[in-house]
Design an enzyme around this catalytic site. Sequence first.
Site, PDB file in Angstrom:
ATOM      1  N   GLN A 173       0.602  -1.024   0.171  1.00  0.00           N
ATOM      2  CA  GLN A 173      -0.746  -0.106  -0.013  1.00  0.00           C
ATOM      3  C   GLN A 173       0.864   1.640  -0.227  1.00  0.00           C
ATOM      4  OE1 GLN A 173      -2.904  -0.035   2.654  1.00  0.00           O
ATOM      5  NE2 GLN A 173      -3.719   1.773   2.070  1.00  0.00           N
ATOM      6  N   PHE A 174       0.957   1.769  -1.290  1.00  0.00           N
ATOM      7  CA  PHE A 174       1.839   3.000  -1.522  1.00  0.00           C
ATOM      8  C   PHE A 174       1.581   4.641  -0.475  1.00  0.00           C
ATOM      9  CE2 PHE A 174      -1.083   3.483  -4.951  1.00  0.00           C
ATOM     10  CZ  PHE A 174      -0.875   4.682  -5.246  1.00  0.00           C
ATOM     11  N   THR A 175       0.240   4.222   0.208  1.00  0.00           N
ATOM     12  CA  THR A 175      -0.517   5.955  -0.011  1.00  0.00           C
ATOM     13  C   THR A 175      -0.811   5.402   1.467  1.00  0.00           C
ATOM     14  OG1 THR A 175      -2.160   4.386   0.479  1.00  0.00           O
ATOM     15  CG2 THR A 175      -2.952   5.050  -1.708  1.00  0.00           C
TER      16      THR A 175
END
Length: 145
Positions: A78-80
């Site tokens: 999850q890059f966010t």
Amino acid sequence: MRAVVQRVSRAEVRVDGVVRGAIGRGFAVLLGVAHEDTEATAVRMAAKVAALRIFEDAEGRMNLSLADAGGDVLAISQFTLHADVRRGNRPSFTGAAPGPVAEPLYEAFCRAIEGSGLRCERGVFGAHMELEIVNDGPVTIIVDS
């Protein structure tokens, strides 16, 4: 590297309506990789997550690890998690490592979890995923490298 660890009674991930990973009791781990992270970072993060003692013992105290509780891990990239909203309302994701850097480190994290004797189900890196997480407690821990 940043991990959001949720103690769950069950969790699953779907891609295009198809279940790609599912666990019962254990941890749902949302994992974000930053530019400065290395394979050593991933291994240390996995060791920390695997050793977290956030399951209740017979006295109701958070004192048991994932292995003690007989749980599994569902790891989702999850890059966010590296979103920066300090300036304005539209998040900047410049702190997140690009896919070609992040994917091998996400996989290194998963392999290290498995190397500690735990089962690690995975999402699909870079895919649009739907998560169903039943947080137990609720218990949510943020771990930064």
